[in-house]
Design a protein around this motif. Structure first.
Motif, PDB file in Angstrom:
ATOM      1  N   PRO A  58      -5.154 -46.703  16.135  1.00 14.31           N
ATOM      2  CA  PRO A  58      -4.625 -48.098  16.550  1.00 14.31           C
ATOM      3  C   PRO A  58      -3.337 -47.950  16.927  1.00 14.31           C
ATOM      4  CG  PRO A  58      -5.956 -47.906  14.681  1.00 14.31           C
ATOM      5  CD  PRO A  58      -5.777 -46.493  14.790  1.00 14.31           C
ATOM      6  N   LEU A  59      -2.503 -47.208  16.269  1.00 13.13           N
ATOM      7  CA  LEU A  59      -1.179 -47.188  16.459  1.00 13.13           C
ATOM      8  C   LEU A  59      -0.991 -46.692  17.727  1.00 13.13           C
ATOM      9  CD1 LEU A  59       2.119 -47.417  15.699  1.00 13.13           C
ATOM     10  CD2 LEU A  59       1.815 -45.162  14.600  1.00 13.13           C
ATOM     11  N   ALA A  60      -1.551 -45.395  18.188  1.00 13.49           N
ATOM     12  CA  ALA A  60      -1.488 -45.017  19.620  1.00 13.49           C
ATOM     13  C   ALA A  60      -1.916 -46.150  20.683  1.00 13.49           C
ATOM     14  CB  ALA A  60      -2.536 -43.732  19.708  1.00 13.49           C
ATOM     15  N   GLY A  61      -2.746 -46.741  20.308  1.00 16.19           N
ATOM     16  CA  GLY A  61      -3.320 -47.886  21.211  1.00 16.19           C
ATOM     17  C   GLY A  61      -2.163 -48.777  21.492  1.00 16.19           C
ATOM     18  N   ARG A  62      -1.463 -49.106  20.643  1.00 13.77           N
ATOM     19  CA  ARG A  62      -0.370 -50.385  20.773  1.00 13.77           C
ATOM     20  C   ARG A  62       0.709 -49.671  21.401  1.00 13.77           C
ATOM     21  NH1 ARG A  62      -1.632 -51.370  15.275  1.00 13.77           N
ATOM     22  NH2 ARG A  62       0.058 -50.540  14.633  1.00 13.77           N
ATOM     23  N   ILE A  63       1.246 -48.342  21.101  1.00 17.06           N
ATOM     24  CA  ILE A  63       2.272 -47.829  21.734  1.00 17.06           C
ATOM     25  C   ILE A  63       2.032 -47.375  23.237  1.00 17.06           C
ATOM     26  CG2 ILE A  63       3.749 -45.679  22.098  1.00 17.06           C
ATOM     27  CD1 ILE A  63       3.495 -45.526  18.962  1.00 17.06           C
ATOM     28  N   ILE A  64       0.643 -47.116  23.728  1.00 19.22           N
ATOM     29  CA  ILE A  64       0.471 -46.802  24.868  1.00 19.22           C
ATOM     30  C   ILE A  64       0.413 -48.099  25.710  1.00 19.22           C
ATOM     31  CG2 ILE A  64      -1.471 -46.296  26.431  1.00 19.22           C
ATOM     32  CD1 ILE A  64      -2.299 -44.048  24.368  1.00 19.22           C
ATOM     33  N   ASP A  65       0.027 -49.261  25.169  1.00 17.62           N
ATOM     34  CA  ASP A  65       0.000 -50.650  25.848  1.00 17.62           C
ATOM     35  C   ASP A  65       1.413 -51.216  26.168  1.00 17.62           C
ATOM     36  OD1 ASP A  65      -2.719 -50.857  25.790  1.00 17.62           O
ATOM     37  OD2 ASP A  65      -2.901 -51.956  24.215  1.00 17.62           O
ATOM     38  N   GLN A  66       2.253 -50.698  25.455  1.00 16.40           N
ATOM     39  CA  GLN A  66       3.699 -51.300  25.397  1.00 16.40           C
ATOM     40  C   GLN A  66       4.574 -50.268  25.939  1.00 16.40           C
ATOM     41  OE1 GLN A  66       4.730 -52.242  21.239  1.00 16.40           O
ATOM     42  NE2 GLN A  66       3.154 -53.802  20.947  1.00 16.40           N
ATOM     43  N   SER A  67       4.254 -49.094  26.309  1.00 16.28           N
ATOM     44  CA  SER A  67       5.145 -47.927  26.857  1.00 16.28           C
ATOM     45  C   SER A  67       4.497 -47.584  28.147  1.00 16.28           C
ATOM     46  CB  SER A  67       5.112 -46.764  25.915  1.00 16.28           C
ATOM     47  OG  SER A  67       5.406 -47.171  24.467  1.00 16.28           O
ATOM     48  N   LYS A  68       5.364 -46.722  28.857  1.00 15.56           N
ATOM     49  CA  LYS A  68       5.282 -46.403  30.214  1.00 15.56           C
ATOM     50  C   LYS A  68       4.264 -45.168  30.041  1.00 15.56           C
ATOM     51  CE  LYS A  68       9.667 -47.507  32.798  1.00 15.56           C
ATOM     52  NZ  LYS A  68      10.528 -47.131  33.590  1.00 15.56           N
ATOM     53  N   LYS A  69       3.287 -45.218  31.028  1.00 12.42           N
ATOM     54  CA  LYS A  69       2.062 -44.201  30.715  1.00 12.42           C
ATOM     55  C   LYS A  69       2.417 -42.882  30.830  1.00 12.42           C
ATOM     56  CE  LYS A  69      -0.752 -47.777  30.049  1.00 12.42           C
ATOM     57  NZ  LYS A  69       0.382 -48.898  30.346  1.00 12.42           N
TER      58      LYS A  69
END
Length: 203
Positions: A58-69
């Motif tokens: 879940p944390l990874a999903g949030r970070i990926i959504d909010q950060s540059k891929k």
């Protein structure tokens, strides 16, 4: 679509990462076969990585959504490289605990890497090519799974266990180099009809 270099980088990245992941799994089993007599304990050790991935998901999903891929892919690539060091230490010292550290770090890297890789696909191809690209991506992942296990088996017959991880580290370094050549427009997936580039055009 096939003229877009980002497409080839993504597919190559999926292949190399998949090969490294599955050769690592076979290498882990070989190491545990020598160090841990109990099959139940082996299963517990291997499940630690999966548990770490589930917790971090879940944390990874949030970070990926909010950060540059691309940033996520590069950081995960460095994490994967660093994780192999733990396994080399495990082999040299015979310590299962170093292997546990390897399993956790490689799984955490994968938890960030593969979803970020998947989320870049809509950013690099046109909508008309999205289904084709997703299909190719899944096919490459399947080929990497089969080839990785077969390759690891052959390597263990002729080479040492440590050699398998040195080759994996070299492959991960190559993958990291490929990733740095990615060019992704993450500000807008598509642009207006004013003549500017649209999503999926060769950058």
């Amino acid at each position: 679509m096939w003229r877009n270099r980002n497409v080839w980088i993504i597919l190559s990245g999926e292949m190399i990462a998949g090969l490294g992941l599955w050769t690592g799994i076979i290498g882990n089993l070989e190491f545990l076969q020598e160090k841990v007599p109990s099959d139940f304990v082996k299963a517990l050790i291997l499940s630690i990585g999966l548990l770490a991935g589930i917790i971090a998901g879940p944390l990874a999903g949030r970070i990926i959504d909010q950060s540059k891929k691309k940033t996520i892919l590069i950081v995960a690539g460095f994490g994967r490289l660093f994780s192999v060091v733990f396994m080399l230490l495990a082999i040299s010292t015979g310590s299962v605990w170093w292997m546990v550290a390897f399993i956790i770090t490689i799984q955490l890297s994968a938890t960030f890497y593969f979803p970020a890789l998947q989320s870049t696909i809509p950013l690099i191809v046109k909508d008309d090519d999205l289904l084709t690209m997703n299909g190719m991506h899944m096919n490459v992942a399947t080929i990497a799974r089969v080839a990785g296990t077969a390759l690891a088996g052959v390597m263990l017959v002729y080479w040492s266990l440590a050699s398998l991880y040195w080759v994996s580290m070299l492959a991960y370094a190559l993958l990291l180099g490929f990733t740095m050549f990615l060019r992704i427009d993450e500000e807008k997936k598509g642009r207006g009809e004013n003549g500017q580039k649209r999503k999926g055009e060769d950058l």
